[in-house]
Write an enzyme that holds these catalytic residues in place. Structure first.
Site, short mmCIF file in Angstrom:
data_model
loop_
_atom_site.label_atom_id
_atom_site.label_comp_id
_atom_site.label_asym_id
_atom_site.label_seq_id
_atom_site.Cartn_x
_atom_site.Cartn_y
_atom_site.Cartn_z
N CYS A 1 56.42 17.65 -7.17
CA CYS A 1 56.20 19.03 -7.61
C CYS A 1 57.01 19.21 -8.89
O CYS A 1 58.13 18.71 -9.00
CB CYS A 1 56.68 20.00 -6.53
SG CYS A 1 56.68 21.72 -7.06
N THR A 2 56.41 19.95 -9.83
CA THR A 2 57.06 20.14 -11.13
C THR A 2 58.48 20.70 -11.05
O THR A 2 59.29 20.45 -11.92
CB THR A 2 56.24 21.16 -11.94
OG1 THR A 2 55.97 22.29 -11.11
CG2 THR A 2 54.97 20.56 -12.46
N HIS A 3 58.73 21.49 -10.01
CA HIS A 3 60.03 22.17 -9.93
C HIS A 3 61.15 21.29 -9.39
O HIS A 3 62.32 21.57 -9.60
CB HIS A 3 59.91 23.41 -9.04
CG HIS A 3 59.18 24.55 -9.67
ND1 HIS A 3 57.90 24.42 -10.15
CD2 HIS A 3 59.55 25.83 -9.90
CE1 HIS A 3 57.50 25.59 -10.64
NE2 HIS A 3 58.50 26.46 -10.50
N CYS B 1 50.90 19.70 -13.40
CA CYS B 1 51.04 20.36 -12.11
C CYS B 1 50.54 19.43 -11.01
O CYS B 1 49.39 19.00 -11.02
CB CYS B 1 50.21 21.64 -12.12
SG CYS B 1 50.16 22.51 -10.56
N ASN B 2 51.41 19.13 -10.05
CA ASN B 2 51.03 18.24 -8.96
C ASN B 2 49.88 18.83 -8.13
O ASN B 2 49.00 18.10 -7.68
CB ASN B 2 52.23 17.99 -8.04
CG ASN B 2 53.27 17.13 -8.70
OD1 ASN B 2 53.31 15.93 -8.49
ND2 ASN B 2 54.12 17.72 -9.53
N THR B 3 49.92 20.15 -7.95
CA THR B 3 48.90 20.79 -7.12
C THR B 3 47.53 20.66 -7.78
O THR B 3 46.53 20.31 -7.13
CB THR B 3 49.29 22.26 -6.87
OG1 THR B 3 50.58 22.29 -6.26
CG2 THR B 3 48.29 22.96 -5.98
N ASP C 1 50.26 23.53 -16.62
CA ASP C 1 50.84 23.72 -15.29
C ASP C 1 50.49 25.12 -14.81
O ASP C 1 50.08 25.98 -15.60
CB ASP C 1 52.36 23.54 -15.36
CG ASP C 1 53.03 23.73 -14.02
OD1 ASP C 1 52.46 23.31 -13.00
OD2 ASP C 1 54.13 24.32 -13.97
N SER C 2 50.74 25.37 -13.53
CA SER C 2 50.53 26.71 -12.98
C SER C 2 51.56 27.70 -13.53
O SER C 2 51.36 28.90 -13.42
CB SER C 2 50.63 26.65 -11.46
OG SER C 2 51.86 26.04 -11.09
N GLU D 1 62.97 28.87 -8.94
CA GLU D 1 62.68 29.98 -9.86
C GLU D 1 63.82 31.01 -9.83
O GLU D 1 64.09 31.68 -10.82
CB GLU D 1 61.36 30.65 -9.48
CG GLU D 1 60.19 29.71 -9.60
CD GLU D 1 59.21 30.08 -10.71
OE1 GLU D 1 59.25 31.22 -11.17
OE2 GLU D 1 58.43 29.20 -11.11
N TYR E 1 50.32 28.15 -7.41
CA TYR E 1 49.04 27.56 -7.00
C TYR E 1 49.19 26.83 -5.66
O TYR E 1 48.20 26.64 -4.95
CB TYR E 1 48.60 26.51 -8.03
CG TYR E 1 47.95 27.04 -9.30
CD1 TYR E 1 48.10 28.35 -9.74
CD2 TYR E 1 47.17 26.18 -10.08
CE1 TYR E 1 47.51 28.79 -10.92
CE2 TYR E 1 46.57 26.62 -11.26
CZ TYR E 1 46.74 27.92 -11.67
OH TYR E 1 46.14 28.34 -12.83
N GLY E 2 50.39 26.40 -5.37
CA GLY E 2 50.63 25.47 -4.25
C GLY E 2 50.29 26.01 -2.88
O GLY E 2 50.25 25.26 -1.90
N1 DGL Z 1 53.29 23.39 -10.44
C1 DGL Z 1 53.22 23.33 -9.00
C2 DGL Z 1 53.25 21.85 -8.57
O1 DGL Z 1 53.71 20.97 -9.29
C3 DGL Z 1 54.36 24.09 -8.35
C4 DGL Z 1 54.27 25.58 -8.52
C5 DGL Z 1 53.05 26.17 -7.84
O2 DGL Z 1 52.96 26.20 -6.60
O3 DGL Z 1 52.16 26.62 -8.58
O4 DGL Z 1 52.81 21.54 -7.50
#
Ligand code: DGL
Length: 273
Positions: free
Chosen positions: A192-194, A80-82, A17-18, A160, A49-50
Site C-alpha cells: 500500500c502506498t502509505h 496505487c496498489n488498490t 494514486d487515489s 494520514e 479507494y481501498g
Molecule cells: N493508494 C491506496 C493503495 O495503495 C491506499 C489509499 C486508499 O485506500 O485509497 O492501496
C-alpha cells in the site's frame, strides 16, 4: 492516434494514486531519474479507494488514465496498489501502446528475488488483499513461494493523521502482523502506498529477521529500465519539472504531501470534475 509515436523524450511520466500516498513512488522516481519530468494525479476528493467496490475503482481509474493521456505522458505508472490490484486491465486497454508499470508487479518481483521459494507476507488495503493480486503474481514468478496476506484497513487513516510513531499505531501493527509473523515469513511486502512511511515502526514490530519490501524503490528501478529499453529516457542537465493535480482543494494534499515527498511540492492544481 498512437501516443508512443511522439518522439519527444521530455514528455512527462504520468504517476497516479487515489490520493497523496503515491508520492512515495514520485520520491523514488525523483531520486532514481532526476531528469525525468513528472505529472502526478491524486484523486483526493474520492480517496480512500481501498474499501470501495471493483466497479467503482475501474470507473475512477479510466477517468484518471484519460486525464493523464491528455497531458501527453510517455509512460503511465499505477502507484496505487488498490488500482493496480483490480483495475490494471483498464489502464492497459486505454494506454494506446504506452508502457504501463504498476507497484504490484514491482513489489512481487522484489519479494520473490528477496525470498526465492520462501515464505512471504503481504499487507495492504482490504480490496488489494481480497483481490489476491500479489499472491497470484508471486506464484507466477516463483511457484515455490508461500504467501501469507493480511488486510490492514486502519493503517491508511493512521498515516494520514501523521501517527507514524504513535503507541496506537504500534499496537495496531502488532495486532495486524501477529498472524503473518507466526508463519515465520522472511519478507513482508508493504502493499500500500502509505506503508513505507511506517517502515521504522514496522521494522521494530516485525523484527530483524523480516525483510521489508518497499515497492516504490523497485518501481523506480523498473521505470528506469523500461525507459532505457524503449528509447524514452530523458537525460540532460535541465532540472526536471513536476506538476501535481488533485480533485479536492489542494491544502491538505500540500501539507501531507510534503511529508511523503520529503521536500516542498510547489504548485498544486485542482481538477474540477
Ligand atoms: N493508494 C491506496 C493503495 O495503495 C491506499 C489509499 C486508499 O485506500 O485509497 O492501496
Amino acid at each position: 492516434m498512437n501516443v508512443q509515436a511522439g518522439t519527444d523524450v521530455s514528455r512527462p511520466i504520468g504517476v497516479f494514486d487515489s490520493g497523496v500516498g503515491g508520492l512515495t513512488v514520485v520520491r523514488a522516481l525523483m531520486e532514481r531519474l532526476p531528469f525525468e519530468n513528472i505529472v502526478y494525479f491524486g484523486d483526493t476528493a474520492r480517496v480512500p479507494y481501498g474499501v470501495k467496490s471493483v466497479a467503482t475503482i475501474e470507473h475512477f481509474t479510466a477517468q484518471i488514465t484519460d486525464f493523464l493521456l491528455q497531458q501527453d505522458v510517455k509512460m503511465l505508472i499505477i502507484a496505487c496498489n488498490t488500482m493496480a490490484a483490480v483495475a490494471a486491465h483498464v489502464v492497459a486497454a486505454r494506454a494506446r501502446g504506452l508502457p504501463v508499470l504498476d507497484v504490484i508487479e514491482a513489489g512481487a518481483q522484489a519479494a520473490v528475488e528477496a525470498s526465492p521459494g520462501g515464505r512471504i507476507g503481504v499487507i495492504g488495503t482490504p480490496t488489494t488483499i481480497n483481490s489476491n493480486a500479489y499472491a497470484r503474481r508471486m506464484h507466477e514468478l516463483d511457484s515455490g513461494v508461500r504467501v501469507y496476506s493480511q488486510a490492514c484497513p486502519l493503517f491508511v487513516p493512521l498515516v494520514e493523521e501523521g501517527w507514524l510513531d504513535h503507541p496506537v499505531t504500534r499496537m495496531t501493527a502488532q495486532e495486524y502482523l501477529r498472524p503473518v509473523l507466526a508463519e515465520e515469513v522472511g519478507s513482508l511486502v508493504l502493499g500500500c502506498t502509505h506503508y513505507p512511511l511506517l517502515k521504522p515502526l514496522l521494522r521494530d514490530v516485525a523484527g530483524p529477521g523480516v525483510r521489508l519490501i518497499d515497492s516504490a524503490v523497485t518501481t523506480a528501478e523498473l521505470a528506469a529500465e523500461r525507459l532505457r529499453e524503449s528509447g524514452l529516457a530523458h537525460g540532460g542537465s535541465q532540472p526536471a519539472s513536476y506538476r501535481y493535480f488533485v480533485t479536492d482543494v489542494p491544502l491538505r494534499f500540500q501539507t501531507i504531501g510534503e511529508r511523503f515527498l520529503g521536500r516542498s511540492l510547489g504548485r498544486v492544481e485542482r481538477v474540477d470534475w
